[in-house]
Design an enzyme around this catalytic site. Structure first.
Site, short mmCIF file in Angstrom:
data_model
loop_
_atom_site.label_atom_id
_atom_site.label_comp_id
_atom_site.label_asym_id
_atom_site.label_seq_id
_atom_site.Cartn_x
_atom_site.Cartn_y
_atom_site.Cartn_z
N ASN A 1 2.53 -3.96 7.40
CA ASN A 1 3.40 -4.80 6.58
C ASN A 1 4.21 -3.95 5.61
O ASN A 1 5.28 -4.35 5.15
CB ASN A 1 2.58 -5.84 5.84
N HIS B 1 -0.09 6.52 4.26
CA HIS B 1 1.30 6.14 4.51
C HIS B 1 2.19 7.22 3.91
O HIS B 1 2.11 7.51 2.72
CB HIS B 1 1.63 4.79 3.86
N ALA C 1 0.80 -1.23 0.00
CA ALA C 1 0.00 0.00 0.00
C ALA C 1 0.83 1.28 0.00
O ALA C 1 0.38 2.33 0.44
CB ALA C 1 -0.93 -0.01 1.21
#
Length: 270
Positions: free
Chosen positions: A190, A220, A123
């Protein structure tokens, strides 16, 4: 000849990958088997697919099937338990629960196995750039911001006094190295493991986790500095349908990675 694909884990990501192969979205691939430790889970998913892959809740029987590529889409625990046997059998492995690779012993054992390991970028963005300058990096920081409900259930809260239901504004709930973050938030970051493997490692990569009730996306932000200059990448992801802990981009990245494994022809980036 089409690549024969098996999937470990029939949850959100495993199901989406199965549908992508079954529908022909991933060409030159045939879904032949599914495995999940939860009885009935693999059977339930198989019944929805026209290719009718064989469902298993026994790993040994799953491994007895002819398969070229196995996708781990279950959990860090599953990655630690099943990755080595898959690779030792000479099969290639696509790992979704990349946080498991913070275990140096496991990582070393996988790197010396017969099969090849594939890791989707997940992501986040900018992994090719990070890899290109890894020898010039001084610092890498990942700041992940999610709604409190998307962080619920993480092992971190078993020993923390923080109560997610009491957070009313943007709050930094964790700061530390990626090696620690992937253990305390195994279903949430992750991407920190991917970033660590691409760059300066699990101990030197810094992670900051922010809970913000105003957020409807999973954000993120990567900041990397070094003698090359400075990178900043920010991605705001829509949560995956049915699982707010997982960004939809993580599912799409997994599908694209599997496509690159199975299909021949032009390849862009690493």
């Amino acid at each position: 000849m089409a690549k024969r694909v098996g999937i470990i884990g029939c949850g959100t990501i495993g199901s989406q990958l199965a549908l992508a192969v079954d529908s022909g979205q991933v060409k030159n691939a045939t879904l032949v088997s599914l495995f999940d430790v939860v009885k009935g889970s693999a059977q339930s998913l198989s019944s929805k697919l026209k290719s009718a892959p064989k469902p298993f809740d026994d790993f040994g029987r799953f491994m007895s099937q002819d398969c070229d590529v196995v996708v781990e889409a279950a959990s860090q625990e599953a990655a630690r338990k099943f990755a080595k046997p898959v690779l030792d059998a000479g099969r290639d492995l696509l790992v979704m629960s990349v946080g498991a690779l913070a275990d140096r012993e496991l990582l070393a054992s996988l790197q010396s196995s017969k099969g090849r390991v594939y890791i989707p970028t997940g992501a986040i963005a900018g992994i090719d750039a990070i890899r290109a300058v890894k020898h010039l990096l001084d610092s890498v920081t990942l700041t992940t911001t999610k709604a409190p409900k998307a962080l619920a259930g993480a092992p971190f809260f078993e020993t923390s006094s923080i109560r997610l239901d009491e957070i009313k504004k943007s709050t930094v709930i964790y700061e530390g190295p990626a090696a620690d973050a992937v253990k305390k938030f195994p279903a949430n970051v992750n991407v920190a493991a991917v970033l660590s493997l691409a760059g300066i490692g699990f101990d030197r990569t810094k992670v900051r986790i922010v809970a913000d009730p105003a957020y409807t996306t999973n954000q993120h932000e990567i900041t990397a500095t070094g003698s090359f200059g400075k990178f900043q990448f920010t991605v705001n992801n829509v949560p995956s349908p049915g699982n707010p802990k997982t960004s939809y981009l993580a599912v799409l990245s997994a599908i694209e990675c599997l496509r690159s494994v199975c299909e021949s022809g032009m390849r862009i980036g690493s």
